[in-house]
Design an enzyme around this catalytic site. Sequence first.
Site, PDB file in Angstrom:
ATOM      1  N   SER A  23       2.309   6.192   8.438  1.00 44.93           N
ATOM      2  CA  SER A  23       1.948   7.530   7.976  1.00 44.93           C
ATOM      3  C   SER A  23       1.689   8.438   9.168  1.00 44.93           C
ATOM      4  CB  SER A  23       0.676   7.409   7.131  1.00 44.93           C
ATOM      5  OG  SER A  23       0.115   8.661   6.925  1.00 44.93           O
ATOM      6  N   LYS A  68      -3.315   1.709   8.951  1.00 39.25           N
ATOM      7  CA  LYS A  68      -1.887   1.913   9.284  1.00 39.25           C
ATOM      8  C   LYS A  68      -1.661   1.634  10.769  1.00 39.25           C
ATOM      9  CE  LYS A  68      -0.274   3.027   5.299  1.00 39.25           C
ATOM     10  NZ  LYS A  68       0.582   2.108   4.602  1.00 39.25           N
ATOM     11  N   TYR A 127      -8.313   4.620   6.276  1.00 44.79           N
ATOM     12  CA  TYR A 127      -6.932   4.450   5.805  1.00 44.79           C
ATOM     13  C   TYR A 127      -5.965   4.507   6.996  1.00 44.79           C
ATOM     14  CZ  TYR A 127      -2.333   5.955   4.134  1.00 44.79           C
ATOM     15  OH  TYR A 127      -0.993   6.079   3.949  1.00 44.79           O
TER      16      TYR A 127
HETATM   17  P1  NAD Z   1       1.526   4.064  -4.489  1.00 42.90           P
HETATM   18  O1  NAD Z   1       0.075   3.781  -4.650  1.00 42.90           O
HETATM   19  O2  NAD Z   1       2.205   4.809  -5.556  1.00 42.90           O
HETATM   20  O3  NAD Z   1       2.313   2.704  -4.225  1.00 42.90           O
HETATM   21  C1  NAD Z   1       1.740   1.602  -3.573  1.00 42.90           C
HETATM   22  C2  NAD Z   1       1.923   0.391  -4.459  1.00 42.90           C
HETATM   23  O4  NAD Z   1       1.372  -0.748  -3.823  1.00 42.90           O
HETATM   24  C3  NAD Z   1       1.231   0.536  -5.800  1.00 42.90           C
HETATM   25  O5  NAD Z   1       2.182   0.286  -6.817  1.00 42.90           O
HETATM   26  C4  NAD Z   1       0.149  -0.518  -5.782  1.00 42.90           C
HETATM   27  O6  NAD Z   1      -0.078  -1.053  -7.068  1.00 42.90           O
HETATM   28  C5  NAD Z   1       0.699  -1.530  -4.804  1.00 42.90           C
HETATM   29  N1  NAD Z   1      -0.305  -2.330  -4.081  1.00 42.90           N
HETATM   30  C6  NAD Z   1      -1.391  -1.902  -3.404  1.00 42.90           C
HETATM   31  N2  NAD Z   1      -2.029  -2.955  -2.856  1.00 42.90           N
HETATM   32  C7  NAD Z   1      -1.328  -4.060  -3.195  1.00 42.90           C
HETATM   33  C8  NAD Z   1      -1.475  -5.450  -2.934  1.00 42.90           C
HETATM   34  N3  NAD Z   1      -2.494  -5.919  -2.227  1.00 42.90           N
HETATM   35  N4  NAD Z   1      -0.568  -6.311  -3.422  1.00 42.90           N
HETATM   36  C9  NAD Z   1       0.482  -5.860  -4.171  1.00 42.90           C
HETATM   37  N5  NAD Z   1       0.661  -4.565  -4.445  1.00 42.90           N
HETATM   38  C10 NAD Z   1      -0.227  -3.668  -3.965  1.00 42.90           C
HETATM   39  O7  NAD Z   1       1.676   4.803  -3.094  1.00 42.90           O
HETATM   40  P2  NAD Z   1       2.935   5.535  -2.459  1.00 42.90           P
HETATM   41  O8  NAD Z   1       2.626   6.967  -2.378  1.00 42.90           O
HETATM   42  O9  NAD Z   1       4.176   5.075  -3.093  1.00 42.90           O
HETATM   43  O10 NAD Z   1       2.851   4.968  -0.984  1.00 42.90           O
HETATM   44  C11 NAD Z   1       3.586   3.841  -0.555  1.00 42.90           C
HETATM   45  C12 NAD Z   1       3.224   3.525   0.882  1.00 42.90           C
HETATM   46  O11 NAD Z   1       3.482   4.683   1.676  1.00 42.90           O
HETATM   47  C13 NAD Z   1       1.756   3.200   1.088  1.00 42.90           C
HETATM   48  O12 NAD Z   1       1.659   2.157   2.024  1.00 42.90           O
HETATM   49  C14 NAD Z   1       1.184   4.483   1.650  1.00 42.90           C
HETATM   50  O13 NAD Z   1       0.085   4.236   2.477  1.00 42.90           O
HETATM   51  C15 NAD Z   1       2.349   5.020   2.438  1.00 42.90           C
HETATM   52  N6  NAD Z   1       2.299   6.476   2.603  1.00 42.90           N
HETATM   53  C16 NAD Z   1       2.206   7.263   1.500  1.00 42.90           C
HETATM   54  C17 NAD Z   1       2.130   8.646   1.669  1.00 42.90           C
HETATM   55  C18 NAD Z   1       1.988   9.535   0.470  1.00 42.90           C
HETATM   56  O14 NAD Z   1       1.602  10.693   0.645  1.00 42.90           O
HETATM   57  N7  NAD Z   1       2.293   9.101  -0.725  1.00 42.90           N
HETATM   58  C19 NAD Z   1       2.177   9.201   2.940  1.00 42.90           C
HETATM   59  C20 NAD Z   1       2.304   8.364   4.011  1.00 42.90           C
HETATM   60  C21 NAD Z   1       2.367   6.989   3.837  1.00 42.90           C
END
Ligand code: NAD
Length: 692
Positions: free
Chosen positions: A128, A160, A156
């Site tokens: 991120s 990362k 958080y």
């Molecule tokens: P999201 O919460 O929609 O998806 C993450 C998924 O991981 C969820 O379905 C959740 O149920 C699953 N999960 C969490 N912990 C788990 C575990 N221990 N075992 C199995 N499953 C688990 O989030 P997103 O927005 O799709 O983000 C995906 C990734 O991208 C994340 O790692 C997030 O940190 C990163 N990210 C997101 C953003 C954003 O703005 N959405 C920005 C930068 C980085």
Amino acid sequence: MTTQKRVLVTGGAGYIGSHTVVELIENGYECVIVDNLCNSSYDSVARLEILTKHHIPFYKVDLCDHDGLEKVFQEHNIDSVIHFAGLKAVGESTQIPLTYYHNNILGTLVLLELMQKYHVEKFVFSSSATVYGDATRFPDMIPIPEECPLGPTNPYGQTKLGIENILRDLYNSQKDIWKVAILRYFNPIGAHPSGLIGEDPLGIPNNLLPYMAQVAVGRREKLYVFGNDYDSRDGTPIRDYIHVVDLAKGHIASLKYLDAIDQKTGICREWNLGSGTGSTVLEVYRAFCDASGIEIPYEITGRRAGDVLNLTAKPDRATKELKWKTELDVSIACKDLWKWATENPFGYQLNGISATFGTDEEEFDGRFVTIGSGSRFQATIANLGATLVDLKVDGQSVVLGYEKESQYLTPDTCYIGATIGRYANRIAHGKFALNGKDYQLTINNGVNANHGSIGSFHAKRFLGPILKNPTKDTFTAEYALIDNSEDSEFPGSLQVIVNYTLNVATKTLDIEYTAQVEVEATPINMTNHTYFNLNKLYGSDSIAGTEIKVISNKSIDVDENVIPTGKIVDREIATFDDSKPTVLGKEGPDYDYNFFVDATATPNQIDTRGNELKLVTTAYHPESNIKLEVSSTEPSYQVYTGDWLCAGFHPRQGFAVEPGRYVNAINQDKYKGSVILKPGETFGAKIQYKFS
Ligand code: NAD
């Protein structure tokens, strides 16, 4: 022969993961999803199946569960991993930092250990822009390049950065083995243009666009803009918003980049995934109001702790090395988000829909889904055969069904509640000629082939469903099946959609079938094989006492092998014109006949959906006081009093009314036109069960 590469997508049920699965499948990869569903719903995966027309193996496993995760590596030949799973809310991470460190860091460690054990060495990681912290603390670091010093300002972001460091250490320990792409996302927004998948935040959304969407659909009162005294064009902070479909494509680009690296060379490299263009909060606000046509109420409040003026990416490295750049702008993202929000105002989680497992395992594609759950009229449907497992009228079940999926798979099947296809009813001697060839189906019913023979749909797992609640009283469940000629003895590759629509106010269940064929023409005739028993509440295991009437007693005459003779006969059965109904007894009268809706017509329509829904049969039981009306757009209907009911049920425990095309039409020149589906055409049919 090319073998498809199989990608393990952790967190694939979530927002970015689900969009990436679509792109992976479009690019010829196979996917396996692991997700513990802590911030998502399995329904996103069910919808992915319909969107991609692929079965997607899914495991509800927490990444910290070593044994659960190892099973996935044992059962699939994994080529590479894209790791989305993690907790992601900055604010929450300051409240429960240990949960964040445990989940994100430990989950990644377990995953990497198993990858090492199973020699899976290609890894794409969702990092991120948060790892940069406040990049404005340095001169000349906006737009932010990958070289910008790292300094996350919350737990958080620390998780990362911690994972990035683990990956760099791992690579340094075995430089010729590990191929690692660290993708630093900026602000993902928008939804898939199909409107089928999108962001579905649980609780109050943390991000601007999901929040605005909830205000626009009336779920929240107004938008709060945190500060308009920044040194920007309009005083609000600047961020780099990126359409989630562009972001998903960035993962394919990085995977292809890793794939292209020489076998004996490793890599661990960071790429920013952003557009390189900053937008202020009020600019995005305006774009969303324009896309939705709604002037969203907003209020300017004070600055939010931790917010900074400008976080815009320098995406040049990704453009140069991954050959990737964004193609979709903020206005397109707003338009796609609005489609998703209006078509799914409550996301995936809907009141009035529940699910259980039809298997002993938590096998998600073996789910039984109940639509209208908790109301006076409800239907339970299984993926296997897109089967109507149960139908309850005022709490009373009125159909025959089993509790477990495996019970539907007995060899002496009676097609209980199933979708019947490709070809409902009998084909004489299992033979037909089409596409200049003679076909022979396996004989499974006397001297004939019945209900699609060994390729029968009742035993096939359908994809999906897409579940929706389009109005207060209606619920829909849409299933799909890809039926290739290799699995069915029929020619052509068939794509089938079965759509159930339940209306709890009118107590109607509508079933619509559509199908298209590729490569060559196929015979087709689809129906539903529900056995009704309107008096189950009173402990009745017989249809005795049921009063029936039909639209016409004109029926297709058949010989001793149940093959049409070409004659039309009048059966002894009450029609709508008769004052008294035919009363079904314990022993008789017995029917297994194909009746005409209009004996003077020569049906030749392959798609009957445009026809009026015509009432063809009524059934009433005076003890339960339940009345069933069966209507359809089809030219005929089979009435069957269940005299050979089997597989755990007694003869005459239920009766079936199966609207469809004429029996053996494929072998009768006069009726053939209604059952031959050619490439480029659409097969269509509608059935309605109405209760009062
Ligand atoms: P999201 O919460 O929609 O998806 C993450 C998924 O991981 C969820 O379905 C959740 O149920 C699953 N999960 C969490 N912990 C788990 C575990 N221990 N075992 C199995 N499953 C688990 O989030 P997103 O927005 O799709 O983000 C995906 C990734 O991208 C994340 O790692 C997030 O940190 C990163 N990210 C997101 C953003 C954003 O703005 N959405 C920005 C930068 C980085």
